[in-house]
Structures are given as C-alpha cells and as structure tokens.
Motif scaffolding. Structure first.
Motif, PDB file in Angstrom:
ATOM      1  N   SER A 131       0.854  -1.189   0.000  1.00  0.00           N
ATOM      2  CA  SER A 131       0.000   0.000   0.000  1.00  0.00           C
ATOM      3  C   SER A 131       0.889   1.238   0.000  1.00  0.00           C
ATOM      4  O   SER A 131       1.971   1.243   0.575  1.00  0.00           O
ATOM      5  CB  SER A 131      -0.889  -0.004   1.248  1.00  0.00           C
ATOM      6  OG  SER A 131      -1.570   1.217   1.376  1.00  0.00           O
ATOM      7  N   ARG A 132       0.421   2.294  -0.648  1.00  0.00           N
ATOM      8  CA  ARG A 132       1.155   3.567  -0.552  1.00  0.00           C
ATOM      9  C   ARG A 132       0.860   4.264   0.777  1.00  0.00           C
ATOM     10  O   ARG A 132       1.608   5.140   1.203  1.00  0.00           O
ATOM     11  CB  ARG A 132       0.753   4.483  -1.710  1.00  0.00           C
ATOM     12  CG  ARG A 132       1.238   3.996  -3.074  1.00  0.00           C
ATOM     13  CD  ARG A 132       1.109   5.096  -4.115  1.00  0.00           C
ATOM     14  NE  ARG A 132       1.428   4.602  -5.438  1.00  0.00           N
ATOM     15  CZ  ARG A 132       2.662   4.472  -5.906  1.00  0.00           C
ATOM     16  NH1 ARG A 132       3.689   4.788  -5.124  1.00  0.00           N
ATOM     17  NH2 ARG A 132       2.876   4.018  -7.132  1.00  0.00           N
ATOM     18  N   ALA A 133      -0.230   3.871   1.412  1.00  0.00           N
ATOM     19  CA  ALA A 133      -0.623   4.499   2.672  1.00  0.00           C
ATOM     20  C   ALA A 133       0.287   4.043   3.808  1.00  0.00           C
ATOM     21  O   ALA A 133       0.805   2.921   3.798  1.00  0.00           O
ATOM     22  CB  ALA A 133      -2.072   4.155   3.000  1.00  0.00           C
ATOM     23  N   SER A 143       6.714   0.807   7.350  1.00  0.00           N
ATOM     24  CA  SER A 143       7.636  -0.253   6.939  1.00  0.00           C
ATOM     25  C   SER A 143       6.985  -1.097   5.851  1.00  0.00           C
ATOM     26  O   SER A 143       5.755  -1.183   5.761  1.00  0.00           O
ATOM     27  CB  SER A 143       7.989  -1.137   8.140  1.00  0.00           C
ATOM     28  OG  SER A 143       6.844  -1.857   8.569  1.00  0.00           O
ATOM     29  N   PRO A 144       7.792  -1.744   5.012  1.00  0.00           N
ATOM     30  CA  PRO A 144       7.216  -2.622   3.981  1.00  0.00           C
ATOM     31  C   PRO A 144       6.307  -3.706   4.557  1.00  0.00           C
ATOM     32  O   PRO A 144       5.277  -4.036   3.967  1.00  0.00           O
ATOM     33  CB  PRO A 144       8.455  -3.223   3.301  1.00  0.00           C
ATOM     34  CG  PRO A 144       9.526  -2.202   3.492  1.00  0.00           C
ATOM     35  CD  PRO A 144       9.259  -1.611   4.845  1.00  0.00           C
ATOM     36  N   ALA A 151      -2.150  -3.425   2.361  1.00  0.00           N
ATOM     37  CA  ALA A 151      -2.623  -3.726   1.008  1.00  0.00           C
ATOM     38  C   ALA A 151      -3.615  -4.888   1.030  1.00  0.00           C
ATOM     39  O   ALA A 151      -4.652  -4.850   0.353  1.00  0.00           O
ATOM     40  CB  ALA A 151      -1.436  -4.053   0.094  1.00  0.00           C
ATOM     41  N   ILE A 152      -3.314  -5.923   1.811  1.00  0.00           N
ATOM     42  CA  ILE A 152      -4.214  -7.073   1.910  1.00  0.00           C
ATOM     43  C   ILE A 152      -5.518  -6.676   2.586  1.00  0.00           C
ATOM     44  O   ILE A 152      -6.620  -6.996   2.105  1.00  0.00           O
ATOM     45  CB  ILE A 152      -3.534  -8.216   2.688  1.00  0.00           C
ATOM     46  CG1 ILE A 152      -2.340  -8.757   1.894  1.00  0.00           C
ATOM     47  CG2 ILE A 152      -4.527  -9.334   2.989  1.00  0.00           C
ATOM     48  CD1 ILE A 152      -1.486  -9.740   2.672  1.00  0.00           C
ATOM     49  N   LEU A 153      -5.428  -5.962   3.702  1.00  0.00           N
ATOM     50  CA  LEU A 153      -6.619  -5.588   4.453  1.00  0.00           C
ATOM     51  C   LEU A 153      -7.510  -4.634   3.667  1.00  0.00           C
ATOM     52  O   LEU A 153      -8.740  -4.769   3.682  1.00  0.00           O
ATOM     53  CB  LEU A 153      -6.207  -4.946   5.784  1.00  0.00           C
ATOM     54  CG  LEU A 153      -5.520  -5.877   6.790  1.00  0.00           C
ATOM     55  CD1 LEU A 153      -4.909  -5.076   7.927  1.00  0.00           C
ATOM     56  CD2 LEU A 153      -6.503  -6.901   7.332  1.00  0.00           C
TER      57      LEU A 153
END
Length: 457
Positions: A131-133, A143-144, A151-153
């Motif tokens: 995610s970019r957020a 952190s990555p 991104a998954i959530l």
C-alpha cells in the motif's frame, strides 16, 4: 554500485515500482531438517520470518528434546536472510560455529540441539503488493511489512470475504478488524467482537448461538447470540485459536450455512454476517497438533493478513512514540530524551505496540523514572528470566504524608498492573498460560485485566 552492493541487492528484499504500484521483492529460500526426529520436514522462506523450535506454535516444529520451544528465527531483510538465536538453551550453530545472530550466505548448515538443518537460497523472487498508505484506520506503519498488511486488508475490506488476521498479542488485530469493517459496504451495520478465549466454557455455545427460555437452568428468558447481534454487519471472532475443539464443528456449520439455531429451539435462523477471525496462534501448527479443525481453518483463511511484531519494524518506534504522546498529552510539547528513545528502539517488545503505548503513558505519569524502569517488564536479575523481578519506583508512587491505607492501595494497583503486563508479555498473550504461571484461575486473570484496562488482541 559496488560488487558487494549488487550481491546484497540481488539476495535481499527491496521495494520497486511495477505496473504503477509499489511492490516488495523478496528472495526465496528453503529450510529443511537433514536428520533428527524431524528429518525430511521443510519450509519455504520468503517475506514472513520463520521460527523453529520444539513448540507446536512455531513454523517448523522439531520434536528434539535438545531444541528449545522457540529456538531460532530466520528472516528475509534488505541485506539478505538473517538468522537469530531466540535465547535457546543449547545454542544455534551455523557451519560449526555457535552464533547469536548472523547473515546467511547462499547455503549453510544449521544445528539446533541434535538436529541438523540445511538452508539454501533458491532461484527466483516473490513480489508482494504494498500500500502507498502509511496508516490503516488507527494502525500506523510505514515499513514494507506493515504496508504489505495494509494492502491485503484494504483489498479485503471492499469484499465480503472472510478474513483471518494473525499477529502476536499487542500488534493491533482488533484495530485492523475495525478498520476493515469501517471501509466495507457493511460500515453502517453492527460491529460485534466475541472473545473466544474469555467466554465461559459452559456458556460458550449459548453465547455464540443464543438460547430459548428454559433451555437450561438459569435461562429465564430468550436471548439472541452474537451471530444474531451481528446481523447485517461484521462479527469478529477474537482469539479463535482458543475455541474448544468440541465447539468448532458447530461454528463451522454456522459459517457455512449462514444459519444458527438457538439452544432449546429446532428452527434455524438466517444470519447475514461478514466474519473476521483473529488469533496470536499459528493455526496451521494448531491443525497439525490436532487442536484445531482443518476444515474450519480453511473456511476462516479465505484472506490472511499478518501484522508483524514491533521488533521486526523498530524504525517505526519514533513515529509511534510521537503519536502516543499526542494522544495522551494533547496540546503539550513533549519529547522523550534521546537515551530513552534509543532504549526503546533496541528493546525486543514482547508486548508489541500495546506495550510501547503503556511505556509512553508511564513516562508521562512518572517523570524522572530511570529509562530501564520505564519498560515495566521483568529485567535482569539473579537466576535469569525465570526469576526476574519488577522495578517499582516507590518514591514516585507513594507521596510523603499520604495516609497509609491510600498509599497501600495506590502501590497495590501499580504492582498489579505492572505484574499483569509483564505476565501477559511473557505468556505471549495466552491468558491460560499467564494464569498457570501466576498460580491464578483464568477467571481471576480476566477480572484483574478488566480492572486495569488490559486486553489481549
């Protein structure tokens, strides 16, 4: 770029832009037991750290009496795969040398107890969407590892899919579940949390499915269960790994049929619910140990998101500290001393973000306390961790001239909270284990936790 840097980038994790979106590139590896009781067992290595030990709740279980419960961990990092001994009794050896922490090359032989393991980096990489957020609801993380979870959530929130959120106690699983609900089409419906670990075993079925009047002694009236209470919204099955094995088939039927039958009734009731399950346990390991049904695990793990522990993302601690200072002392301009911040960044955080918040609150409540005492967890003491003590700053707790009984009450409450925080951290959020360690009943543990506002996510 130097040849050494090229080698590190080739074998380490890195963030790239692909198809207009950020992605985490993770190398692939493999860990396999060469001999010993677990000979032939193997596990793939990529984004998530892998733990090895004798316990059932690790990623690779070795039934070797010389292996500690949580013996070692291997994680993919920007510099390659890193092995870390987790304080094992008999040590970890890499290519014949005992080590506490070491970067692994392309291949290595690892010995834990009497078991030899082979490690090897494999061809190819895995790309994980990010995610970019840098926040998701009330969760913060740049952190990555956190952005991968976001991104998954975020993707799951747009659907009605069942979500399984994994993470150690204190990583924010409940906050993640709430954020999924608030971003979903069901945001205007009820958001119901049911703690599978805190419910009374004798009343658990009635709490889940409801009951008719007279269904059992004390059932003076009809009552809906949590499935019906969540109709039209989201039901969070918190600490699903604690659900008794005998109730798991009934839960599975309710999930599959989307109907429930109250105790004492024969007619099923239709429920329209979105399910989110949370647990600090590794459910696949629980399945292998026979404590969790495989079919229920498959039903719950449609979408799986893992919240990383704080020790895997220490670079986020300064931001989290600023966030908690702003929340706990709004409008005040307060900074932690550099020495304290350095100590926090280097701490292992068994209680994760919840523990960090408690430390910041303790800093505000007890200014002047030594930095080490702020952590409020068992520290170094003669006899090791098994006999470690709690540091309690008596001068800060008891004010001069305060009546004896009031001073005793304040001291007792401070002790209870510090003891419970340390106990839950040591038990990794397992209340049953915490109760066993403390010599208390589980009900007493829950009562004290409620008294001091402590929860287990």
């Amino acid at each position: 770029m130097s040849k050494r840097s090229e080698q590190l980038e080739a074998r380490g994790t890195r963030v790239i832009e692909a198809a207009g979106a950020p992605r985490l590139v993770v190398p692939r590896g493999r860990l396999a037991a060469i001999d010993g009781p677990g000979a032939g067992r193997a596990i793939a290595l990529d984004a998530a750290p892998v733990t090895v030990g004798a316990s059932d709740d690790v990623d690779l279980t070795l039934a070797d009496p010389a292996v500690s419960a949580r013996h070692l961990e291997i994680a993919a990092t920007p510099l390659g795969f890193r092995l870390r001994d987790l304080g094992s009794t008999n040590g970890t050896f890499v290519d014949g040398r005992r080590t506490g922490e070491v970067w692994l090359g392309q291949a290595a032989e690892i010995r834990a107890g009497e078991t030899r393991l082979s490690f090897a980096v494999e061809e190819g990489t895995r790309e994980i969407p990010l995610s970019r957020a840098t926040d998701f609801g009330e969760l913060l993380g740049h952190s990555p590892a956190m952005r991968a979870a976001f991104a998954i959530l975020d993707g799951a929130a747009r659907t009605d899919a069942t979500v399984l959120i994994l993470g150690e106690s204190g990583t924010g699983k409940e906050l993640a579940a709430r954020a999924v609900h608030e971003r979903s089409p069901r945001r205007d419906g009820p958001f119901v949390i049911f703690d599978c670990g805190a419910a009374s075993p004798t009343l658990l079925e009635a709490q889940l499915f409801g009951h008719a009047r007279g269904a059992f002694t004390g059932a003076t009236g009809a009552r809906e269960g949590i499935f019906e209470a969540a109709h039209g919204g989201t039901l969070v099955l918190d600490e699903i790994g604690e659900l008794p094995l005998e109730l798991q088939p009934k839960l599975l039927r309710a999930l599959e049929a989307r109907t429930v039958c109250r105790l004492g009734e024969s007619k099923p009731r239709t429920v329209d619910v979105r399910y989110i399950a949370c647990t600090h346990r590794l459910l696949d390991a629980e399945v292998r140990a026979g404590r969790f049904r495989q079919d229920l695990f498959f039903r719950l793990s449609v979408v799986v998101a893992r919240l990383p522990p704080l020790r895997e993302r220490p670079e986020e601690i300064p931001r989290l500290v600023r966030h908690f200072l702003g929340r706990l002392a709004p409008g005040a301009v307060i900074d932690l001393p550099e020495a304290v911040l350095d100590l926090l960044v280097g701490h292992a955080w068994p209680g994760n973000v919840r523990e960090l918040r408690n430390v910041v609150e303790r800093f505000l409540a007890l200014p002047g306390v030594p930095a080490a005492a702020l952590l409020g967890i068992p520290g170094a003491a003669p006899g090791g961790a098994e006999h470690a003590g709690l540091s309690t700053p008596v001068g800060e707790v008891v004010r001069v001239g305060e009546p004896f009984h009031e001073a005793k009450r304040v001291w007792t409450e401070r002790f209870e909270q510090a003891y419970l925080e340390a106990l839950l951290a040591r038990a990794q959020g397992n209340v049953s284990e915490a109760a066993r360690l403390a010599g208390l009943s589980r009900q007493t543990c829950y009562r004290l936790m409620q008294k001091h506002g402590l929860r287990v996510d």
